[in-house]
Design a protein around this motif. Structure first.
Motif, PDB file in Angstrom:
ATOM      1  N   GLY A  78     -94.356 -36.645  62.333  1.00  0.00           N
ATOM      2  CA  GLY A  78     -93.682 -35.365  62.190  1.00  0.00           C
ATOM      3  C   GLY A  78     -92.194 -35.567  61.998  1.00  0.00           C
ATOM      4  N   THR A  79     -91.426 -34.596  62.446  1.00  0.00           N
ATOM      5  CA  THR A  79     -89.969 -34.688  62.419  1.00  0.00           C
ATOM      6  C   THR A  79     -89.429 -34.342  63.798  1.00  0.00           C
ATOM      7  N   ARG A  80     -88.163 -34.644  64.020  1.00  0.00           N
ATOM      8  CA  ARG A  80     -87.546 -34.351  65.316  1.00  0.00           C
ATOM      9  C   ARG A  80     -87.093 -32.895  65.427  1.00  0.00           C
ATOM     10  N   ALA A  81     -87.282 -32.154  64.365  1.00  0.00           N
ATOM     11  CA  ALA A  81     -87.116 -30.697  64.406  1.00  0.00           C
ATOM     12  C   ALA A  81     -88.404 -30.116  63.826  1.00  0.00           C
ATOM     13  N   PRO A  82     -89.474 -30.044  64.626  1.00  0.00           N
ATOM     14  CA  PRO A  82     -90.803 -29.686  64.109  1.00  0.00           C
ATOM     15  C   PRO A  82     -90.797 -28.376  63.337  1.00  0.00           C
ATOM     16  N   LEU A  83     -91.526 -28.377  62.225  1.00  0.00           N
ATOM     17  CA  LEU A  83     -91.570 -27.214  61.346  1.00  0.00           C
ATOM     18  C   LEU A  83     -92.212 -26.017  62.036  1.00  0.00           C
ATOM     19  N   GLN A  84     -93.344 -26.227  62.719  1.00  0.00           N
ATOM     20  CA  GLN A  84     -94.052 -25.163  63.433  1.00  0.00           C
ATOM     21  C   GLN A  84     -94.387 -23.975  62.515  1.00  0.00           C
ATOM     22  N   SER A  85     -94.905 -24.273  61.338  1.00  0.00           N
ATOM     23  CA  SER A  85     -95.245 -23.216  60.383  1.00  0.00           C
ATOM     24  C   SER A  85     -96.153 -23.788  59.314  1.00  0.00           C
ATOM     25  N   TRP A  86     -96.989 -22.906  58.732  1.00  0.00           N
ATOM     26  CA  TRP A  86     -97.781 -23.286  57.560  1.00  0.00           C
ATOM     27  C   TRP A  86     -97.256 -22.581  56.321  1.00  0.00           C
ATOM     28  N   ASN A  87     -96.065 -22.037  56.396  1.00  0.00           N
ATOM     29  CA  ASN A  87     -95.456 -21.332  55.261  1.00  0.00           C
ATOM     30  C   ASN A  87     -94.845 -22.349  54.302  1.00  0.00           C
ATOM     31  N   PRO A  88     -95.394 -22.516  53.098  1.00  0.00           N
ATOM     32  CA  PRO A  88     -94.895 -23.573  52.199  1.00  0.00           C
ATOM     33  C   PRO A  88     -93.486 -23.300  51.686  1.00  0.00           C
ATOM     34  N   LEU A  89     -93.091 -22.038  51.595  1.00  0.00           N
ATOM     35  CA  LEU A  89     -91.732 -21.733  51.158  1.00  0.00           C
ATOM     36  C   LEU A  89     -90.727 -22.105  52.236  1.00  0.00           C
ATOM     37  N   TRP A  90     -91.053 -21.763  53.477  1.00  0.00           N
ATOM     38  CA  TRP A  90     -90.166 -22.126  54.583  1.00  0.00           C
ATOM     39  C   TRP A  90     -90.073 -23.637  54.727  1.00  0.00           C
ATOM     40  N   ALA A  91     -91.165 -24.337  54.499  1.00  0.00           N
ATOM     41  CA  ALA A  91     -91.158 -25.800  54.584  1.00  0.00           C
ATOM     42  C   ALA A  91     -90.127 -26.390  53.630  1.00  0.00           C
ATOM     43  N   ASN A  92     -89.954 -25.768  52.473  1.00  0.00           N
ATOM     44  CA  ASN A  92     -89.034 -26.291  51.461  1.00  0.00           C
ATOM     45  C   ASN A  92     -87.573 -25.911  51.710  1.00  0.00           C
ATOM     46  N   ILE A  93     -87.330 -24.866  52.491  1.00  0.00           N
ATOM     47  CA  ILE A  93     -85.937 -24.416  52.643  1.00  0.00           C
ATOM     48  C   ILE A  93     -85.405 -24.547  54.056  1.00  0.00           C
ATOM     49  N   GLU A  94     -86.241 -24.957  55.022  1.00  0.00           N
ATOM     50  CA  GLU A  94     -85.822 -24.899  56.423  1.00  0.00           C
ATOM     51  C   GLU A  94     -84.535 -25.673  56.693  1.00  0.00           C
ATOM     52  N   VAL A  95     -84.388 -26.874  56.165  1.00  0.00           N
ATOM     53  CA  VAL A  95     -83.191 -27.667  56.439  1.00  0.00           C
ATOM     54  C   VAL A  95     -81.998 -27.121  55.669  1.00  0.00           C
ATOM     55  N   TYR A  96     -82.218 -26.683  54.434  1.00  0.00           N
ATOM     56  CA  TYR A  96     -81.131 -26.053  53.689  1.00  0.00           C
ATOM     57  C   TYR A  96     -80.590 -24.840  54.460  1.00  0.00           C
ATOM     58  N   TRP A  97     -81.504 -24.045  55.013  1.00  0.00           N
ATOM     59  CA  TRP A  97     -81.105 -22.845  55.750  1.00  0.00           C
ATOM     60  C   TRP A  97     -80.346 -23.218  57.020  1.00  0.00           C
ATOM     61  N   ALA A  98     -80.808 -24.249  57.722  1.00  0.00           N
ATOM     62  CA  ALA A  98     -80.117 -24.686  58.941  1.00  0.00           C
ATOM     63  C   ALA A  98     -78.710 -25.187  58.613  1.00  0.00           C
ATOM     64  N   MET A  99     -78.574 -25.937  57.525  1.00  0.00           N
ATOM     65  CA  MET A  99     -77.253 -26.421  57.124  1.00  0.00           C
ATOM     66  C   MET A  99     -76.345 -25.260  56.739  1.00  0.00           C
ATOM     67  N   LEU A 100     -76.897 -24.308  56.020  1.00  0.00           N
ATOM     68  CA  LEU A 100     -76.110 -23.156  55.586  1.00  0.00           C
ATOM     69  C   LEU A 100     -75.592 -22.375  56.794  1.00  0.00           C
ATOM     70  N   LYS A 101     -76.448 -22.192  57.799  1.00  0.00           N
ATOM     71  CA  LYS A 101     -76.024 -21.468  59.000  1.00  0.00           C
ATOM     72  C   LYS A 101     -74.940 -22.230  59.749  1.00  0.00           C
ATOM     73  N   ASP A 102     -75.129 -23.538  59.929  1.00  0.00           N
ATOM     74  CA  ASP A 102     -74.114 -24.330  60.634  1.00  0.00           C
ATOM     75  C   ASP A 102     -72.801 -24.355  59.863  1.00  0.00           C
ATOM     76  N   SER A 103     -72.890 -24.436  58.544  1.00  0.00           N
ATOM     77  CA  SER A 103     -71.678 -24.429  57.731  1.00  0.00           C
ATOM     78  C   SER A 103     -70.951 -23.091  57.858  1.00  0.00           C
ATOM     79  N   TRP A 104     -71.704 -22.009  57.926  1.00  0.00           N
ATOM     80  CA  TRP A 104     -71.117 -20.679  58.069  1.00  0.00           C
ATOM     81  C   TRP A 104     -70.462 -20.513  59.439  1.00  0.00           C
TER      82      TRP A 104
END
Length: 422
Positions: free
Chosen positions: A230-256
């Protein structure tokens, strides 16, 4: 010359044959290496990756071809055995660095993380691929273009390197002695996918593991410390769209949220897990627990059967899309792609046992049945044969009826989808 498309056409049936063999061997040995929801999610992400590839493959190949034609001082002969051998070695070395930096640079990890999200390790994991890797991955292979390797040589070598890596995603093949010391093998790659401290961010080689030995990133699998996947930040979802954007979204929030302007930029280029101190203090995240329970929402047998049947249909539709899309107008191909992505997205909600999945899936099945019945058309087909139109209407209509039955069953026997019709 054999084309990459021909190679993939021959390979796909082999993938599913080997997946079936792996499943049977694991069952025979009394091991549970497959979870239906996880396998569907991994294969679905592979489908989305292929869909994206239809629209983006000319992006990377086009840039490579332009550089090879205009910037290379010479063109190497594509009929030379040594060009192919040296090209494969060079590609594998460049892949090593793309793969390594994909674990060390956050914006590259955001694409690569998709491949690591599964908490299982089997041959479906190999097909779990990113939909955004095309954005930056092409940069790493420009040295081949500048050295004059022809575009057709590069394209075929890329497929060969990728196909090799399929078989190493398995737990049913043990260590292979001397082979493990030279090549990427199941044992070596199991360590790569593990989140244990011992294995984290090691064994990046695609075909050859000697790159890891040369550059100090090799680790051997240890029986006393079995890999945890797995990963050290578990996805915890079967949503394929979220799987593709989860890290981008986390980076965007931290950058903001970061107050320091340099930190807003560092978020994208620091290693995965790095966060600006002020953002981390205001929006803390739970520490990673390697013993956490795997993500596996409960599903009734009727729901499992329904999801499996629908996903099989989606795979067949996906194969049709891959064959038809290159001949279709861009707008029609985009509409077909959107239909497939929506279908996989709705199925993801069903696998999670979420009520909204019932409505999304009902809209898909009933809507498809009605649309085909009234128009007698399908994507890329101006006029369906009347018998085929009726058959498709019946199949999707029955799917809608079956979905209502499943929703009723869930409502009576479990709490997992009660909000759907209540």
């Amino acid at each position: 010359m054999i084309t990459p498309e021909q190679i993939m056409t021959w390979a796909i049936p082999g993938f599913f044959l080997l997946i079936g063999i792996e499943w049977l061997v694991a069952k025979w040995r009394g091991r549970d290496v497959y979870y239906g929801n996880d396998a569907i999610n991994s294969l679905g992400l592979g489908v989305i990756s292929q869909i994206v590839g239809v629209f983006t493959k000319l992006f990377a190949i086009g840039i490579y071809g332009w550089c090879a034609a205009h910037l290379a001082p010479w063109t190497l002969p594509s009929n030379s055995v040594w060009v192919w051998i040296s090209g494969l070695l060079l590609y594998d070395l460049l892949y090593y660095w793309l793969h390594r930096l994909g674990h060390e640079v956050n914006v590259l990890w955001a694409a690569h993380v998709v491949h690591h999200q599964s908490e299982s390790y089997n041959l479906t994991t190999a097909l779990r691929q990113t939909g955004s890797g095309f954005l930056l991955g092409w940069l790493f292979y420009l040295p081949m273009a500048l050295l004059g390797y022809p575009t057709e040589v590069f394209a075929v070598i890329a497929i060969i390197d990728l196909l090799y890596q399929f078989w190493v995603h398995t737990e049913v093949i043990d260590r292979l002695g001397w082979f493990d010391r030279v090549f990427c093998s199941p044992s070596n790659h199991r360590a790569h996918h593990a989140v244990n401290d011992r294995y984290l961010d090691r064994n990046y080689g695609g075909i050859l593991i000697i790159w890891d030995r040369i550059f100090g990133s090799f680790v051997e699998e240890n029986d006393d410390d079995p890999p945890v996947y797995g990963t050290r930040a578990p996805l915890q979802s079967w949503n394929p769209l979220w799987a593709n954007i989860e890290v981008y979204w986390a980076m965007l929030k931290d950058s903001w949220h970061a107050r320091n302007w340099l930190d807003k930029l560092r978020v994208w280029f620091k290693p995965p897990g790095w966060r600006p101190a002020d953002a981390a203090a205001r929006f803390p995240k739970a520490a990673f627990d390697i013993g956490h329970a795997r993500y596996n929402p409960p599903m009734s047998r009727p729901l499992k059967i329904y999801c499996l049947v629908q996903f099989t249909m989606m795979l067949l539709i996906g194969v049709n899309f891959l064959g038809a899309a290159p001949k279709m107008a861009l707008s029609e191909a985009a509409a077909y792609a959107a239909y497939l992505v929506y279908s996989l997205w709705a199925l993801g909600f069903l696998l999670e046992g979420r009520g909204v999945g019932i409505w999304l899936e009902l809209a898909r099945t009933a809507g498809t049945a009605v649309a085909v019945l009234l128009s007698e058309r399908w994507f890329g087909v101006a006029q369906l044969d009347a018998r085929l139109a009726v058959a498709m209407t019946v199949v999707f209509g029955l799917s809608a009826v079956a979905l209502l039955f499943v929703a009723g069953y869930e409502r009576r026997h479990s709490a997992s989808i009660r909000p759907a019709l209540g």
